[in-house]
Write a protein that holds these residues in place. Sequence first.
Motif, PDB file in Angstrom:
ATOM      1  N   LEU A 179      10.665 -16.163 -12.110  1.00  0.00           N
ATOM      2  CA  LEU A 179       9.369 -16.733 -11.759  1.00  0.00           C
ATOM      3  C   LEU A 179       8.597 -15.786 -10.853  1.00  0.00           C
ATOM      4  CD1 LEU A 179       7.341 -19.016 -11.798  1.00  0.00           C
ATOM      5  CD2 LEU A 179       8.625 -20.137  -9.976  1.00  0.00           C
ATOM      6  N   GLU A 180       9.309 -15.242  -9.865  1.00  0.00           N
ATOM      7  CA  GLU A 180       8.641 -14.285  -8.985  1.00  0.00           C
ATOM      8  C   GLU A 180       8.118 -13.099  -9.771  1.00  0.00           C
ATOM      9  OE1 GLU A 180      12.355 -15.103  -6.095  1.00  0.00           O
ATOM     10  OE2 GLU A 180      11.503 -13.077  -6.014  1.00  0.00           O
ATOM     11  N   ALA A 181       8.966 -12.615 -10.649  1.00  0.00           N
ATOM     12  CA  ALA A 181       8.577 -11.434 -11.427  1.00  0.00           C
ATOM     13  C   ALA A 181       7.339 -11.717 -12.249  1.00  0.00           C
ATOM     14  CB  ALA A 181       9.732 -11.009 -12.329  1.00  0.00           C
ATOM     15  N   LYS A 182       7.308 -12.902 -12.819  1.00  0.00           N
ATOM     16  CA  LYS A 182       6.165 -13.227 -13.655  1.00  0.00           C
ATOM     17  C   LYS A 182       4.894 -13.356 -12.820  1.00  0.00           C
ATOM     18  CE  LYS A 182       5.511 -17.341 -15.517  1.00  0.00           C
ATOM     19  NZ  LYS A 182       5.363 -18.498 -16.438  1.00  0.00           N
ATOM     20  N   ARG A 198      11.268 -19.517  -4.089  1.00  0.00           N
ATOM     21  CA  ARG A 198      12.715 -19.714  -4.193  1.00  0.00           C
ATOM     22  C   ARG A 198      13.111 -21.115  -3.774  1.00  0.00           C
ATOM     23  NH1 ARG A 198      14.995 -13.840  -2.276  1.00  0.00           N
ATOM     24  NH2 ARG A 198      13.674 -12.712  -3.752  1.00  0.00           N
ATOM     25  N   GLN A 199      12.356 -21.639  -2.822  1.00  0.00           N
ATOM     26  CA  GLN A 199      12.671 -22.994  -2.378  1.00  0.00           C
ATOM     27  C   GLN A 199      12.433 -24.009  -3.502  1.00  0.00           C
ATOM     28  OE1 GLN A 199      14.159 -23.669   0.477  1.00  0.00           O
ATOM     29  NE2 GLN A 199      14.112 -21.449   0.833  1.00  0.00           N
ATOM     30  N   LEU A 200      11.523 -23.660  -4.366  1.00  0.00           N
ATOM     31  CA  LEU A 200      11.176 -24.619  -5.428  1.00  0.00           C
ATOM     32  C   LEU A 200      12.334 -24.867  -6.390  1.00  0.00           C
ATOM     33  CD1 LEU A 200       7.530 -23.676  -6.493  1.00  0.00           C
ATOM     34  CD2 LEU A 200       8.301 -25.658  -5.190  1.00  0.00           C
ATOM     35  N   GLY A 201      13.114 -23.838  -6.623  1.00  0.00           N
ATOM     36  CA  GLY A 201      14.110 -23.957  -7.686  1.00  0.00           C
ATOM     37  C   GLY A 201      15.500 -24.297  -7.218  1.00  0.00           C
ATOM     38  N   TYR A 204       7.797 -20.410 -27.251  1.00  0.00           N
ATOM     39  CA  TYR A 204       9.106 -20.244 -26.635  1.00  0.00           C
ATOM     40  C   TYR A 204       8.958 -20.260 -25.128  1.00  0.00           C
ATOM     41  CZ  TYR A 204      10.918 -18.901 -31.193  1.00  0.00           C
ATOM     42  OH  TYR A 204      11.286 -18.904 -32.511  1.00  0.00           O
ATOM     43  N   LEU A 205       9.882 -20.916 -24.485  1.00  0.00           N
ATOM     44  CA  LEU A 205       9.924 -20.892 -23.026  1.00  0.00           C
ATOM     45  C   LEU A 205      11.036 -19.952 -22.617  1.00  0.00           C
ATOM     46  CD1 LEU A 205       9.621 -24.747 -22.588  1.00  0.00           C
ATOM     47  CD2 LEU A 205       7.870 -23.055 -22.004  1.00  0.00           C
ATOM     48  N   ILE A 206      10.705 -19.009 -21.774  1.00  0.00           N
ATOM     49  CA  ILE A 206      11.692 -18.035 -21.325  1.00  0.00           C
ATOM     50  C   ILE A 206      11.823 -18.154 -19.813  1.00  0.00           C
ATOM     51  CG2 ILE A 206      11.064 -16.519 -23.238  1.00  0.00           C
ATOM     52  CD1 ILE A 206       9.647 -14.724 -21.231  1.00  0.00           C
ATOM     53  N   PRO A 207      12.817 -17.529 -19.238  1.00  0.00           N
ATOM     54  CA  PRO A 207      13.015 -17.656 -17.794  1.00  0.00           C
ATOM     55  C   PRO A 207      11.720 -17.370 -17.021  1.00  0.00           C
ATOM     56  CG  PRO A 207      14.911 -16.581 -18.747  1.00  0.00           C
ATOM     57  CD  PRO A 207      13.911 -16.757 -19.865  1.00  0.00           C
TER      58      PRO A 207
END
Lengths: 286, 286
Positions: free
Chosen positions: A51-54, A70-73, A119-122
């Motif tokens: 998520l951060e990378a995106k 990070r807290q979100l996940g 498609y859903l990816i990481p």
Amino acid sequence: MLRQTHPPASSIGIERNEDPPRVASASFMSEVSARFPAQAPEDVDHGERALEAKLSRFVRLGAAETDALRQLGRAVHNVSANQVLIHEGIRIDHVCLLLDGMACRYKMLPGGERQILGYLIPGDIFDAHFIVFNRPDHSVAALCNSKIATIPIVRLAATIRKYPRLATAFACSALVDSAILREWLLNVGQRHAEQRLAHLICELQARLKIVHRVSKDGSFDLPIDQVTLADTIGLTLVHTNRILQRLRKAELICLRQRRVTILDYPRLVFLAGFDENHLHLLLQEI
Amino acid sequence: MLRQTHPPASSIGIERNEDPPRVASASFMSEVSARFPAQAPEDVDHGERALEAKLSRFVRLGAAETDALRQLGRAVHNVSANQVLIHEGIRIDHVCLLLDGMACRYKMLPGGERQILGYLIPGDIFDAHFIVFNRPDHSVAALCNSKIATIPIVRLAATIRKYPRLATAFACSALVDSAILREWLLNVGQRHAEQRLAHLICELQARLKIVHRVSKDGSFDLPIDQVTLADTIGLTLVHTNRILQRLRKAELICLRQRRVTILDYPRLVFLAGFDENHLHLLLQEI
DNA sequence: CGGAAGATTGATAACTCTCAAAAATAGTGG
DNA sequence: CCACTATTTTTGAGAGTTATCAATCTTCCG
């Protein structure tokens, strides 16, 4: 008249109209949790980084923002291949973040035809906003064993309020998602079979690269069978198989054991007419 | 290899890759205004009502909200058929509201193939958010002489801030738009030719009915030629024509002089597999 | 090892495209 | 109002693509 793209029996486990999904008596999440107890957060470093990378493609992320993400996940669940993640009965007060694995959105027709919508990816987030009156207009299912995190909507909203940059990033991400959908319509509507497949592969590689799911040699996991591939590009299983073989024979790609290797990227891009502009990869500080 | 759906010369006036749009030296709006001077607001009553009519499907609109909506659509411009409304060079600080007429979003392929991505009908709002780095991922063009209003984004934002219900309504509207796009992908990817056309007609009628553009007898204007129709459903002009004749012969629809009359609605709906649920028509008070 | 799921192949039918031309319609100027 | 042109719709014939059906081969997994 009807194309029998799928085996009669629900071979791939995704809900068919013939056997409608059971009404979840408990909520979706507790259901999942029961089967796959949540894990310690440290297991999912890799997933959260996606998520951060995106999002960091869209805005510069500070330490505080990264930390907030990070807290979100934290609430991690494992889901098994072919498990339907969104259907009638789901609670609408969570969104899901795909940490690892792959999932897809899809729609079914009464005759059993299925169209994959994306498609859903990481790093991808999906919610149930498209559900009204308890009738979702499409479904979401895991394509392989995957890890997802559930985020209460209020939590996400609070984070976004606190970090306006994240709001911007999420908005950009949503724009990209709809751009991809438009590109898919163009793909299925106007490109011929070989191009469709080539384009899909180019796009997936580009997206997966962003979240570090592509090896140095350019290969990546594509955990789907050819039926799903066919339903993605609007062709029959048999025909998709033959197109696949043509691409292999042309030494453009190699697809073995659910892993794609692009053998000749320039030629594949040319064939597909792929322009990664629609993924808005270059966007910085809108 | 390439389907020559279109005549070689840019017959329908929409930009082709062969002759790229000129770079607008002035801004888009001033360009339009120069050719079509803004009119007095009283001319467009009908057009403004469309937005109200659409949004009132989602939330109950009070007098203040209705009034606020009407204030939005003051800057009226006439645009001519086939005029490109959104392309490189457009200013991104306005959104456009279609008051009357019809427009479409579309994408082009290098070979000249075009895929229509959606129709804009009165009450629909379109902006340039999908433009980054001056490269829009698709274009918007008028399909016939139309009236549009331009709304400064700051103005729209202020209105939304003041009337949370409108914010909800706009959000719902956006959800419906993306739902329609998904349905189109399903349409082009999985339905066969007759069904595609039938489905399109059902959907357009349903949408136009909401904004009072359908006559008592169920007929409505469809100001597009068969080339455009073909590019919408992903078929060739010739084949689209033949499918059209089949629907006519089956006495399901009548299409003459850019006007559609549905002759047998139940049968058309059945053929199309049309389920207006995806238009979320019933949504009230989310 | 045996079964089940997935991939591949072959043959045929159906659908859709392409090319080319004719008919119908709309738009324009005299 | 008519002639004339450009656009749009319609037709025909043939080629190419894609679907369907049915069977075989492979791979995966207990």
